[in-house]
Structures are given as C-alpha cells and as structure tokens.
Scaffold this active site. Structure first.
Site, PDB file in Angstrom:
ATOM      1  CB  ILE A 415      38.558  44.849  42.039  1.00 51.51           C
ATOM      2  CG1 ILE A 415      39.777  45.708  42.375  1.00 51.51           C
ATOM      3  CG2 ILE A 415      37.269  45.682  42.105  1.00 51.51           C
ATOM      4  CD1 ILE A 415      39.914  46.945  41.498  1.00 51.51           C
ATOM      5  CD  GLU A 416      35.142  39.077  44.435  1.00 52.96           C
ATOM      6  OE1 GLU A 416      34.242  39.061  43.566  1.00 52.96           O
ATOM      7  OE2 GLU A 416      35.806  38.081  44.762  1.00 52.96           O
TER       8      GLU A 416
END
Ligand SMILES: [Zn+2]
Length: 452
Positions: A415-416
């Site tokens: 997840i960014e």
C-alpha cells in the site's frame, strides 16, 4: 544536497526510461500519467539533476524544497517529544523509541493472553533490537496468518504510526467487546472478535529503525538503512542499502532484466535511494522480515506499507502479468535479459487466473474500506508500471511457494498511502497524517476480515 519535490514531464517512453536509467531520479512509480506533450511523473530530484533534465528538454515543475520542508516536520516532531503512546490522541509522529515502547506496553497489558511480543533475531547495523507483535487468541491448526509490515523506508514516517494505531484500535475493541467505526464503515464487535479468535495477526511496524531515526533527526529524505559505506567511499549517500530492493527475487537484476528496462534498482552503493546491497537478503532488516515468514509458516497474507501515491499494489512488480503460459516465469533462464519492458510481448510474469482474481478482490475490499473513511479513492493495480522493480518484499513473498512448494502461498500487497498533492508527501504534516492513519487502519481491518 538539496532535494526538491517536482513533477517532471518527458516527451516519450524513452525519455521517461532515461529519468531513471540515465539521470538516476527516483520517481513515484505509480504517478506516471499520459499528458498532452508526453508523460508526467511525480519525483524528487537534486539541483544538479534538475539542471541536467532541463538542459535535456524535460519540463520540471518545482513543488517544494523537500529538505527544508522536511526540516520543518522534524521541528514539529521535537515539539511533540514525550507524546502519549496512543496514536488516537497523538499530535505528532511516534519516534523510534515510542514505537518500541508502544509494542512493549501492548504486550504487557494485564490479563491479556492474546498479544505476544516477538523479538526479531537480527539487530540492525546500529545495534537496535526490533520487535513484532502477534495478536491472536487461541492456537491450533487452521488459523490464518496475516503479516503487516511497516517502516522499511526511512523517510516514510507514517507507516509505523498506522500499524501502532491498528494494534491499539483492534486490541482495545477486542478487550471491551465494542465496534470500531471509521468514517462510514463500522467493524462490528463480532467481526473484531472473529479476527482475534480465529486468526493470527503479526504486526512488524518498524523494520528499519536506524534509517527512521536518521530521517527524523538528520536527513529527512533518507530512504535506505544505515549499513556503513564501503571502504574508500566517503560521501554520506554511500551509506545504506534499499531494504525493499534487497529481497531474494530477481535480486541480481542486470542478469534478469532487459538492458533497456527502466528498472528502479541500482548496483551503485552510492545511489542515494535504490542500492540493492552486496547480496540478496544481505541486510539484517531484510533477514528479519524473511524470518517472520520462515518462523510462522501459516502466514498466507502480507501487506507492506509505504508512501506515497494512494495505491494498493498486487503482484507482480517485475513485468506485466499473464495467465496463459506458466513456463514464462521468473525462474526460467530462457527469459533472462528480456524482463522489465512495459507492455511488450517478449516477457510477462505468470500468475494463475484464480490467484489474480483473489488478489484483485482483496485489494478492492481494502480500497472500499479506505474510501469509507473520508472518500479518498485509492487505485488498485498491478505493481508493475512503466518502471518495474526487482528484489521487493511483495514479489519475494508471493514467489516463496513457487521456489519451494512446501511453503504457503502468500497473497501480497504494497500500500502506498498518501497523496502526491500533500506537502512533504513522505511525511505529511500530522493533521493530514491522522486522516491517512484512519483510512489505512480501516483498509487493514477490512483486509483482516476478508483474508481467509
Ligand atoms: Zn517505500
């Protein structure tokens, strides 16, 4: 060296490849977009790099001086020294010792038999000990293991805070038998109870404390760990390895990738950001992350938190996915030298159609729960972009069952968190970070419910 947050426009694919290959700019991979006069990407670049890029015909939009603004974030942090260990009431980022103290406090809670502190076997280069926390009430076969990782990249300050908040929300609600409501989404007491009673959640929030400490006190834009520089290299940027390029997955990328691939990895110890290290899994930080998979073989789901770009990424990161030719895969030497060119036919990485379906479905569950928090819509997409990668945690984790059939298949995500529009997007001002902490906590709770 001054580093600037920029948006860079190049005329074509070759120009965008050169950004990484020739000019060594670290781009936010998933912000590449097609624009009228070519491609544009969010990036951080030094004065010298910007000068060279402009001379070569790129358009560089200057957003902020990341170093100077990062120093402002450091001052705000110091103003919050001695902050409470509860992220819900915190007004600033947790420092390195806060994160460890929060884990220890959790494990020492009276009358709890559902949290266990795990000491990782490898101390860091600066002799820091790292810990993970297991949350799970019960034992025996059939329990699903879920592994949440953070703090790998030093400058991405918010990931440990997100994971400590996740721990605190989950364990508080379990103890009190209450719901958790975040924005428009309610996780019921029964769902919380089911997570803790039937699954084992492993949270390793701060994998690179040396780097985090250095970023929080000295150089805000520091990304790597703090491995001492090789003999004879005196520049400060020759310290460190990019832990998320050090895993044993196509690690020796010059052998495996097309020479023209804009793979975002470097064999140069003095690369400021993406040096792969002297050997696969050479770093104590990498070894600790791997040790968790080896020690808890029922782990079947994995999320590694990074920033930024508001993305939920699933496998693979080395090339586009394909589900038709199982022989075209990362282990097949016939394809060495052909990997890592976007949208070509020479090589694509194999993933079975049913695995892809499950991977996308779970990513969408997280996306929906994140959106319910305050409306931000994260993109769910394959990790491969115009810029491929090698040696990353998510591809390593998913490759484990392919290189050794005795190991569990681990569905893996990166997840960014956070928008490129935020000031200092690797470590946004804390009022914005609080919102991000809430939305990602929501996504992770939904993940723990749906991952079975
Ligand atoms: Zn990162």
């Amino acid at each position: 060296m001054s580093i600037h947050h920029t948006r860079i426009t190049g005329s074509d694919y070759a120009a965008m490849a050169d950004l990484v290959k020739k000019y060594k700019v670290t781009v936010a991979r998933h912000t590449v977009e097609k624009v009228r006069d070519g491609y544009r990407v969010d990036a951080h670049a030094s004065d010298a790099q910007i000068q060279a890029l402009e001379a070569a015909g790129y358009t560089v939009e200057h957003l902020e001086d990341a170093e100077a603004e990062g120093k402002a974030r450091q001052r705000e942090m110091r103003d919050n020294a001695g902050a409470a260990l509860s992220v819900a009431t915190a007004t600033g980022y947790l420092d390195v010792s806060h994160v460890e103290a929060a884990l220890a406090t959790e494990a020492a809670a009276p009358n709890d038999r559902f949290t266990t502190l795990i000491r990782l076997p490898n101390e860091t280069w600066e002799q820091r000990a790292c810990h993970a926390l297991k949350i799970g009430n019960g034992s025996g076969p059939g329990r699903t293991g879920i592994y949440l990782l953070g703090g790998v990249h030093a400058r991405e300050w918010g990931s440990p805070d997100i994971l400590i908040n996740f721990i605190q929300q989950l364990t508080n609600a379990y103890r009190a038998n209450t719901d958790i409501t975040i924005g428009n989404r309610t996780f019921t007491a029964a769902q919380i109870k089911s997570i803790v009673d039937t699954k084992d959640i492993y949270v390793f929030p701060q994998a690179n404390p040396d780097g985090r400490h250095y970023s929080m006190t000295t150089e805000p834009m520091w990304r790597k760990n703090r491995r001492p520089a090789p003999a004879g290299h005196t520049q400060s940027q020759c310290v460190g390895v990019d832990v998320n390029r050090n895993y044993d997955f196509l690690w020796n990328f010059p052998k495996y990738f097309d020479a023209n691939s804009p793979v975002q990895n470097s064999t140069d110890p003095c690369d400021h950001d993406v040096y792969i290290g002297p050997a696969a899994a050479s770093e104590p930080e990498t070894k600790n992350v791997v040790w968790m998979f080896d020690t808890f073989p029922h782990i079947r789901y994995f999320v590694d938190l990074h920033s930024y770009s508001e993305d939920i990424l699933y496998n693979w990161g080395d090339d586009n996915d394909q589900s038709t030719d199982p022989q075209m895969n990362f282990q097949n030497p016939a394809y060495d030298g052909k990997r890592g060119i976007a949208d070509d036919k020479a090589y694509r990485e194999y993933i079975a159609a049913e695995d892809k379906k499950l991977a996308v479905g779970l990513a969408n569950e997280m996306r929906d729960a994140i959106k319910a928090s305050r409306g931000r819509v994260y993109k769910t997409e394959q990790s491969m972009s115009l810029y491929p990668t090698a040696g990353t945690s998510d591809d390593y984790a998913f490759s484990r069952h392919i290189t050794d059939a005795k190991r569990a298949k681990v569905f893996s995500y990166t997840i960014e968190w956070g928008s490129p529009k935020n000031p200092t997007p690797f470590h946004p001002p804390y009022p914005e970070m609080k919102q991000i902490i809430d939305e990602i906590t929501s996504g992770l709770l939904a993940f723990c419910i749906s991952a079975n």
